[in-house]
Scaffold this active site. Structure first.
Site, PDB file in Angstrom:
ATOM      1  N   GLY A  20      -1.040 -11.751   0.909  1.00  0.00           N
ATOM      2  CA  GLY A  20      -0.865 -10.337   0.570  1.00  0.00           C
ATOM      3  C   GLY A  20       0.046  -9.682   1.592  1.00  0.00           C
ATOM      4  O   GLY A  20       0.853 -10.346   2.251  1.00  0.00           O
ATOM      5  N   ILE A  33      -0.529  -8.068   4.538  1.00  0.00           N
ATOM      6  CA  ILE A  33      -0.691  -8.396   5.957  1.00  0.00           C
ATOM      7  C   ILE A  33      -0.246  -9.835   6.239  1.00  0.00           C
ATOM      8  O   ILE A  33       0.476 -10.099   7.198  1.00  0.00           O
ATOM      9  CB  ILE A  33      -2.156  -8.193   6.409  1.00  0.00           C
ATOM     10  CG1 ILE A  33      -2.511  -6.703   6.322  1.00  0.00           C
ATOM     11  CG2 ILE A  33      -2.389  -8.735   7.817  1.00  0.00           C
ATOM     12  CD1 ILE A  33      -3.934  -6.367   6.721  1.00  0.00           C
ATOM     13  N   HIS A  49      29.354   6.746  -0.684  1.00  0.00           N
ATOM     14  CA  HIS A  49      29.980   5.428  -0.600  1.00  0.00           C
ATOM     15  C   HIS A  49      30.541   5.227   0.798  1.00  0.00           C
ATOM     16  O   HIS A  49      31.207   6.131   1.312  1.00  0.00           O
ATOM     17  CB  HIS A  49      31.108   5.292  -1.622  1.00  0.00           C
ATOM     18  CG  HIS A  49      31.843   3.995  -1.479  1.00  0.00           C
ATOM     19  ND1 HIS A  49      31.324   2.808  -1.949  1.00  0.00           N
ATOM     20  CD2 HIS A  49      33.023   3.702  -0.888  1.00  0.00           C
ATOM     21  CE1 HIS A  49      32.164   1.829  -1.661  1.00  0.00           C
ATOM     22  NE2 HIS A  49      33.210   2.340  -1.015  1.00  0.00           N
TER      23      HIS A  49
HETATM   24  P1  NAI Z   1      -4.035  -7.895   0.108  1.00  0.00           P
HETATM   25  O1  NAI Z   1      -4.988  -7.393  -0.892  1.00  0.00           O
HETATM   26  O2  NAI Z   1      -2.658  -7.331   0.181  1.00  0.00           O
HETATM   27  O3  NAI Z   1      -3.863  -9.491  -0.046  1.00  0.00           O
HETATM   28  C1  NAI Z   1      -4.936 -10.375   0.053  1.00  0.00           C
HETATM   29  C2  NAI Z   1      -4.507 -11.703  -0.520  1.00  0.00           C
HETATM   30  O4  NAI Z   1      -5.496 -12.648  -0.191  1.00  0.00           O
HETATM   31  C3  NAI Z   1      -4.385 -11.701  -2.045  1.00  0.00           C
HETATM   32  O5  NAI Z   1      -3.171 -12.309  -2.412  1.00  0.00           O
HETATM   33  C4  NAI Z   1      -5.602 -12.480  -2.492  1.00  0.00           C
HETATM   34  O6  NAI Z   1      -5.399 -13.156  -3.703  1.00  0.00           O
HETATM   35  C5  NAI Z   1      -5.804 -13.436  -1.335  1.00  0.00           C
HETATM   36  N1  NAI Z   1      -7.160 -13.934  -1.181  1.00  0.00           N
HETATM   37  C6  NAI Z   1      -8.328 -13.245  -1.322  1.00  0.00           C
HETATM   38  N2  NAI Z   1      -9.379 -14.038  -1.056  1.00  0.00           N
HETATM   39  C7  NAI Z   1      -8.878 -15.265  -0.743  1.00  0.00           C
HETATM   40  C8  NAI Z   1      -9.458 -16.507  -0.358  1.00  0.00           C
HETATM   41  N3  NAI Z   1     -10.775 -16.638  -0.244  1.00  0.00           N
HETATM   42  N4  NAI Z   1      -8.649 -17.552  -0.125  1.00  0.00           N
HETATM   43  C9  NAI Z   1      -7.301 -17.430  -0.228  1.00  0.00           C
HETATM   44  N5  NAI Z   1      -6.695 -16.281  -0.583  1.00  0.00           N
HETATM   45  C10 NAI Z   1      -7.463 -15.196  -0.825  1.00  0.00           C
HETATM   46  O7  NAI Z   1      -4.806  -7.727   1.510  1.00  0.00           O
HETATM   47  P2  NAI Z   1      -4.305  -7.758   3.014  1.00  0.00           P
HETATM   48  O8  NAI Z   1      -2.990  -8.431   3.146  1.00  0.00           O
HETATM   49  O9  NAI Z   1      -5.467  -8.263   3.790  1.00  0.00           O
HETATM   50  O10 NAI Z   1      -4.098  -6.225   3.325  1.00  0.00           O
HETATM   51  C11 NAI Z   1      -5.208  -5.342   3.248  1.00  0.00           C
HETATM   52  C12 NAI Z   1      -4.805  -3.960   2.824  1.00  0.00           C
HETATM   53  O11 NAI Z   1      -3.986  -3.362   3.805  1.00  0.00           O
HETATM   54  C13 NAI Z   1      -4.061  -3.951   1.516  1.00  0.00           C
HETATM   55  O12 NAI Z   1      -4.705  -3.066   0.641  1.00  0.00           O
HETATM   56  C14 NAI Z   1      -2.706  -3.456   1.850  1.00  0.00           C
HETATM   57  O13 NAI Z   1      -2.210  -2.581   0.863  1.00  0.00           O
HETATM   58  C15 NAI Z   1      -2.886  -2.738   3.174  1.00  0.00           C
HETATM   59  N6  NAI Z   1      -1.689  -2.933   3.975  1.00  0.00           N
HETATM   60  C16 NAI Z   1      -0.543  -2.254   3.636  1.00  0.00           C
HETATM   61  C17 NAI Z   1       0.630  -2.463   4.310  1.00  0.00           C
HETATM   62  C18 NAI Z   1       1.854  -1.772   3.871  1.00  0.00           C
HETATM   63  O14 NAI Z   1       1.764  -0.808   3.129  1.00  0.00           O
HETATM   64  N7  NAI Z   1       3.040  -2.235   4.244  1.00  0.00           N
HETATM   65  C19 NAI Z   1       0.704  -3.382   5.460  1.00  0.00           C
HETATM   66  C20 NAI Z   1      -0.530  -4.094   5.675  1.00  0.00           C
HETATM   67  C21 NAI Z   1      -1.662  -3.843   4.970  1.00  0.00           C
END
Ligand code: NAI
Length: 437
Positions: free
Chosen positions: A154, A156, A416
């Site tokens: 995802g 992070i 541009h």
């Molecule tokens: P995420 O929800 O973006 O991604 C989690 C990923 O882990 C998904 O692809 C999911 O399918 C996978 N997953 C879940 N359980 C699993 C397992 N047991 N084994 C393998 N894969 C698994 O969550 P993430 O990256 O932890 O981020 C958390 C939150 O923080 C998100 O809601 C995100 O929007 C927010 N965030 C936003 C940022 C930005 O706006 N640039 C930067 C970092 C975080």
């Protein structure tokens, strides 16, 4: 409430262990990557390039502190009394609430809960922030791990995986779903997968983690791959980024009867009202995307409502950004969502390869894609993968907020040479009228 060297560090996850520090490290690691791989294209030779990880992390900490101090300054400037400590409900009293704030108890007529979220743990793999890292530990590694494992591809996982890969780590990302970046427009996700692979990020989809073990040598992850074959990944450090859970621990919600859902999130209506009079909740602790800018909009809207005004948050125009290289940004619906919703749409796409500014920058990967209603031409979604996508997406957000058509953007004069010309061209492409492609 976070603390840094015994002092309050306001700003929550975003400021302390999320958006801000990750962007600082992404910037440092991108400079390093450019120095190693792209300076030569510009005729610049630089030998013996080294990364001082401790200095990079110290710079990141200084950026965070500037933001902490900025918040403290703003609180003071706006005459907000700041109590430092863990807050919890004590009781409902005299039509209001008693709130424990650190050592003190304060009386409040209105309460806004904005306690955020915590990293979700993988069962059997508790975060020790030494070997098994959450977003927090991933931002303060003391050295570049030789081998880094990431569970979850995802936001992070991809951002942190990119930082440490650029600095030299061999990164393997294990993703549970069979689809890469399932929430992202399919065309963009496909392009991203291709580019990340080329950069050396090893992403395995459709895995099932069975066991995570830590030992003297690092972390061992046992999993079944997409074919169901048993595999083991041995790494020095493991980042677990499999989503986040709303943080209501220690809030003492039972003292006042504040309702939570089955995920532990505070139940709110579309106006962020909870089941209790004058108690509101915003941000990661309630439904909706866990994004700092969504939380901020909700906070402002609630303050306006408390003041008797009509605060409003348009959930359809909340932008998303993934700060990888190239960046990925979007607003509105994806092509697969429009298909699922049975909406007749037209698509237009323009590659950065055909943009003069992108060529001058030496950053021509990716494209801008417009999705517009087939009949009315109203913009339904804009998806960008490419340089400065995080900045370019603003134009699309404004356009959608004003219910613009693709033709509206196509008819606006764009500077541009600028990357934003690709936005105009993608809007023109909706009607098959691109000028430069
Ligand atoms: P995420 O929800 O973006 O991604 C989690 C990923 O882990 C998904 O692809 C999911 O399918 C996978 N997953 C879940 N359980 C699993 C397992 N047991 N084994 C393998 N894969 C698994 O969550 P993430 O990256 O932890 O981020 C958390 C939150 O923080 C998100 O809601 C995100 O929007 C927010 N965030 C936003 C940022 C930005 O706006 N640039 C930067 C970092 C975080």
């Amino acid at each position: 409430m976070e603390e840094r060297e015994g002092r309050p560090a306001p700003g929550g996850t975003c400021t302390n262990v999320g958006c801000i520090p990750s962007k600082a490290l992404l910037q440092s690691s991108e400079h390093f990557e450019h120095a190693n791989h792209h300076f030569a294209d510009h005729g610049i030779s630089a030998d013996n390039i080294k990364m001082d990880v401790a200095k990079m992390v110290a710079r990141k900490d200084a950026v965070v502190k500037q933001n902490n101090d900025g918040i403290l300054y703003l609180l003071k400037k706006n005459k907000v009394t700041f109590f430092h400590g863990r807050g919890s409900f004590v009781a409902a009293k005299d039509g209001g609430y008693e709130i424990k704030a650190g050592e003190e108890v304060v009386a409040a007529k209105h309460v806004i809960v904005a306690t955020g979220s915590n990293a979700r743990q993988l069962p059997g793999a508790a975060f020790d922030e030494e070997n098994i890292l959450s977003n927090d530990g991933a931002l303060r590694l003391g050295a570049v791990p030789k081998k880094l494992g990431v569970i979850g591809s995802g936001v992070i996982g991809l951002e942190m995986g990119s930082v440490w890969r650029r600095l030299g780590a061999e990164v393997t990302v294990l993703e549970g779903l069979p689809t890469f970046l399932a929430a992202v427009d399919e065309g963009v996700a496909k392009e991203a997968a291709k580019l990340f692979k080329k950069q050396g990020l090893n992403i395995e989809l459709g895995v099932k983690i069975s066991e995570v073990k830590t030992g003297k040598k690092g972390v061992s992850v046992a999993y079944a791959n997409a074919k169901g074959e048993a595999q083991t990944l041995e790494v020095d450090k493991l980042i677990v980024s499999i989503g986040r859970v709303p943080n209501t621990i220690g809030l003492n919600v039972d003292a006042v009867g504040l309702k939570l859902d089955e995920r532990g999130a505070i139940v709110v209506d579309e106006n962020c009202k909870t089941n209790l009079p004058n108690v509101w909740a915003v941000g990661d602790v309630v439904r909706g995307p866990m994004l700092a800018h969504k939380a901020e909009e909700e906070g402002v809207a609630v303050a306006e409502r408390i003041a008797g005004q009509h605060g409003h948050v348009n959930f359809n125009t909340i932008p998303w950004v993934i700060y990888t290289s190239p960046e990925i940004a979007w607003v509105g619906r994806t092509e697969q969502q429009l298909k699922a919703d049975g909406v007749a749409y037209k698509a237009g796409q323009f590659p950065f390869l055909a943009n003069g500014r992108a060529r001058a920058l030496g950053d021509t990967n990716g494209f801008v894609k417009f999705l517009a209603d087939a009949k009315t031409d109203e913009i339904l979604g804009v998806h960008i993968i490419g340089p400065m996508a995080s900045e370019l997406i603003s134009e699309a957000v404004v356009a959608m907020e004003f219910k613009a058509s693709a033709e509206d953007i196509a008819r606006i004069c764009h500077a541009h040479p600028s990357l934003s010309e690709s936005t105009k061209e993608a809007a023109l492409a909706v009607d098959k009228r691109t000028l430069n492609f």
